[in-house]
Scaffold this motif. Structure first.
Motif, PDB file in Angstrom:
ATOM      1  N   SER A  15       1.738   6.574   8.108  1.00  0.00           N
ATOM      2  CA  SER A  15       3.068   6.785   7.535  1.00  0.00           C
ATOM      3  C   SER A  15       3.038   7.230   6.081  1.00  0.00           C
ATOM      4  N   SER A  16       1.844   7.508   5.539  1.00  0.00           N
ATOM      5  CA  SER A  16       1.787   7.878   4.128  1.00  0.00           C
ATOM      6  C   SER A  16       0.602   8.801   3.854  1.00  0.00           C
ATOM      7  N   ILE A 339       3.822   9.455  -0.789  1.00  0.00           N
ATOM      8  CA  ILE A 339       2.513   9.776  -1.355  1.00  0.00           C
ATOM      9  C   ILE A 339       2.157   8.663  -2.322  1.00  0.00           C
ATOM     10  N   VAL A 340       0.996   8.033  -2.116  1.00  0.00           N
ATOM     11  CA  VAL A 340       0.629   6.851  -2.897  1.00  0.00           C
ATOM     12  C   VAL A 340      -0.487   7.186  -3.883  1.00  0.00           C
ATOM     13  N   VAL A 341      -0.184   7.096  -5.178  1.00  0.00           N
ATOM     14  CA  VAL A 341      -1.162   7.168  -6.258  1.00  0.00           C
ATOM     15  C   VAL A 341      -0.827   6.036  -7.217  1.00  0.00           C
ATOM     16  N   ARG A 342      -1.516   5.970  -8.361  1.00  0.00           N
ATOM     17  CA  ARG A 342      -1.180   4.941  -9.333  1.00  0.00           C
ATOM     18  C   ARG A 342      -1.117   5.532 -10.736  1.00  0.00           C
ATOM     19  N   SER A 343      -0.436   4.827 -11.626  1.00  0.00           N
ATOM     20  CA  SER A 343      -0.420   5.211 -13.032  1.00  0.00           C
ATOM     21  C   SER A 343      -1.536   4.473 -13.749  1.00  0.00           C
ATOM     22  N   LEU A 344      -1.928   4.981 -14.909  1.00  0.00           N
ATOM     23  CA  LEU A 344      -2.951   4.350 -15.725  1.00  0.00           C
ATOM     24  C   LEU A 344      -2.351   3.952 -17.073  1.00  0.00           C
ATOM     25  N   SER A 359      -7.278  14.038   4.211  1.00  0.00           N
ATOM     26  CA  SER A 359      -7.390  15.355   4.838  1.00  0.00           C
ATOM     27  C   SER A 359      -7.012  16.426   3.832  1.00  0.00           C
ATOM     28  N   ARG A 360      -7.303  17.673   4.178  1.00  0.00           N
ATOM     29  CA  ARG A 360      -6.875  18.778   3.326  1.00  0.00           C
ATOM     30  C   ARG A 360      -5.350  18.823   3.229  1.00  0.00           C
ATOM     31  N   ALA A 361      -4.679  18.451   4.319  1.00  0.00           N
ATOM     32  CA  ALA A 361      -3.213  18.414   4.298  1.00  0.00           C
ATOM     33  C   ALA A 361      -2.704  17.368   3.303  1.00  0.00           C
ATOM     34  N   ASP A 362      -3.409  16.243   3.191  1.00  0.00           N
ATOM     35  CA  ASP A 362      -3.044  15.226   2.198  1.00  0.00           C
ATOM     36  C   ASP A 362      -3.121  15.806   0.791  1.00  0.00           C
ATOM     37  N   ALA A 365      -0.392  18.293   0.147  1.00  0.00           N
ATOM     38  CA  ALA A 365       0.904  17.632  -0.025  1.00  0.00           C
ATOM     39  C   ALA A 365       1.022  17.050  -1.433  1.00  0.00           C
ATOM     40  N   LEU A 366      -0.052  16.476  -1.935  1.00  0.00           N
ATOM     41  CA  LEU A 366      -0.042  15.934  -3.295  1.00  0.00           C
ATOM     42  C   LEU A 366       0.153  17.040  -4.323  1.00  0.00           C
ATOM     43  N   LEU A 367      -0.565  18.136  -4.158  1.00  0.00           N
ATOM     44  CA  LEU A 367      -0.426  19.251  -5.096  1.00  0.00           C
ATOM     45  C   LEU A 367       0.976  19.835  -5.068  1.00  0.00           C
ATOM     46  N   GLU A 368       1.541  19.961  -3.887  1.00  0.00           N
ATOM     47  CA  GLU A 368       2.895  20.496  -3.785  1.00  0.00           C
ATOM     48  C   GLU A 368       3.893  19.578  -4.492  1.00  0.00           C
ATOM     49  N   ALA A 369       3.689  18.282  -4.345  1.00  0.00           N
ATOM     50  CA  ALA A 369       4.601  17.319  -4.962  1.00  0.00           C
ATOM     51  C   ALA A 369       4.453  17.305  -6.485  1.00  0.00           C
TER      52      ALA A 369
END
Length: 374
Positions: A15-16, A339-344, A359-362, A365-369
């Motif tokens: 789901s993410s 999309i799950v990342v974190r701040s520093l 995956s490459r799709a992941d 998707a991150l780059l597009e966002a």
């Protein structure tokens, strides 16, 4: 088994777009089932069979063997802990500190590699020296390490910086520190599971890590390597029946090797999960995992402008740090898109952690966002 096969066994990825492995790695079903099975056996069957303590000790022994094989260590050099922080504190508590002692750390250590030394500084007058860095690299190189090593008692350094994903020159630091008569503790929690680790090559006296990040194990499955022979002069701050040869003896003797750093009763479930997680990653092959992480992080970095990429453009790890104007808001905005990342906290950035099970799709998707951030 291929990394894509394991991805299908990880419910959290259904789901993410999960890019936060450097904080915590969701476990595959096999790992959770192994932990559940160990707990069920311990609670349902062992009491009326061999007993709950022998059942737990069997799990501990299996986990210790799995970790030793993973790190290139011997069984006697591995102690089981709850976490990286727990392991560092067990080492910190085992030395006899006074105001003549010196701890050296970098300015990029996690709080686990900062707070124990701050406490020693406050309580025992220990001097804490900080190696400055620039862009995830030691500022001044090994010359700065040599200068800081004078009269040092212990170095605490990370194998991979959690802020930039850079590899520190652990072997070289260890050599300089040992020449000066200092011990070395390596916080390696960002390494096992994404890169092969050989503690013999590092030569460090202590290596601490945990399974809940790149190894995909549950929380609570930490481990500590203590180089053979080093433990003889150490007296852990905590002691229990797992620390000694015979808990019923009138005059206790510490268990051989790193086992003196273990203490008492703990759930077998997390370390049963760790054993299974290590077995799964070894089925895939750590070299295969590392190569896939490299390909995926290269793909991510290609889409990040130079002025925004704070990690090295060439591959060093799956940790990719990206400067944005409002890290907290960016994390929230990405979360809205699942999309799950974190701040520093420092640098002012977000960090994406890319594992072989992305995956490459992941990545796309991150780059597009992130396009609006650039």
């Amino acid at each position: 088994m291929e990394p894509t096969d394991l991805r299908e066994m990880m419910p959290a990825l259904e789901s993410s777009v999960y890019c936060n492995w450097g904080a915590g790695g969701p476990s595959p079903r096999r790992v959770v089932e192994a932990a559940e099975s160990a707990l069920e056996h311990h609670e349902y069957e062992a009491p009326a069979a061999a007993g709950m303590y022998p059942a737990a000790f069997e799990v501990y022994d299996e986990a210790r063997a799995a970790v030793a094989d993973l790190l290139g260590a011997s069984l006697d050099e591995i102690a089981l802990t709850q976490s990286t922080t727990d392991g560092i504190n067990r080492v910190a508590g085992a030395l006899n500190w006074n105001e003549d002692d010196v701890v050296v750390r970098t300015d990029l250590e996690h709080s686990a590699g900062i707070l124990p030394w701050q406490r020693l500084e406050r309580e025992d007058g220990v001097e804490v020296r900080t190696l400055e860095t620039e862009g995830g690299r030691l500022d001044g190189g090994l010359e700065a390490v040599r200068a800081a090593a004078e009269d040092a008692t212990l170095f605490c350094v990370s194998s991979l910086t959690w802020t930039h994903g850079t590899r520190l020159p652990v072997e070289a630091i260890v050599e300089v520190a040992h020449d000066a008569g200092a011990l070395v503790l390596v916080d390696a929690v960002q390494s096992p599971g994404q890169v092969p680790v050989d503690v013999r090559e590092w030569g460090a006296d202590f290596v601490v890590a945990a399974g809940h990040k790149w190894l995909l194990a549950p929380f609570g499955a930490g481990f500590l390597f203590v180089r053979g022979g080093v433990e003889g002069d150490l007296v852990p701050a905590a002691i229990g029946y797992r620390s000694v040869e015979d808990a019923n003896a009138t005059d206790y003797r510490y268990a051989a090797g790193a086992r003196r750093f273990e203490v008492g009763t703990a759930s077998p479930a997390p370390h049963a999960g760790l054993t299974e997680a290590i077995a799964i990653l070894e089925e895939i092959g750590l070299e295969t995992i590392q190569r896939r992480i490299e390909r995926l992080t290269d793909r991510l970095k290609e889409g990040v402008p130079d002025d925004r990429l704070l990690s090295p453009r060439s591959y060093e790890s799956g940790l990719v740090t990206i400067a944005v104007d409002d890290p907290e808001r960016t994390v929230e905005r990405l979360a809205d898109r699942e999309i799950v990342v974190r701040s520093l906290p420092n640098p002012d950035a977000i960090r994406a952690s890319i594992h072989a099970f992305n995956s490459r799709a992941d990545v796309d998707a991150l780059l597009e966002a992130l396009e609006s951030e650039f």
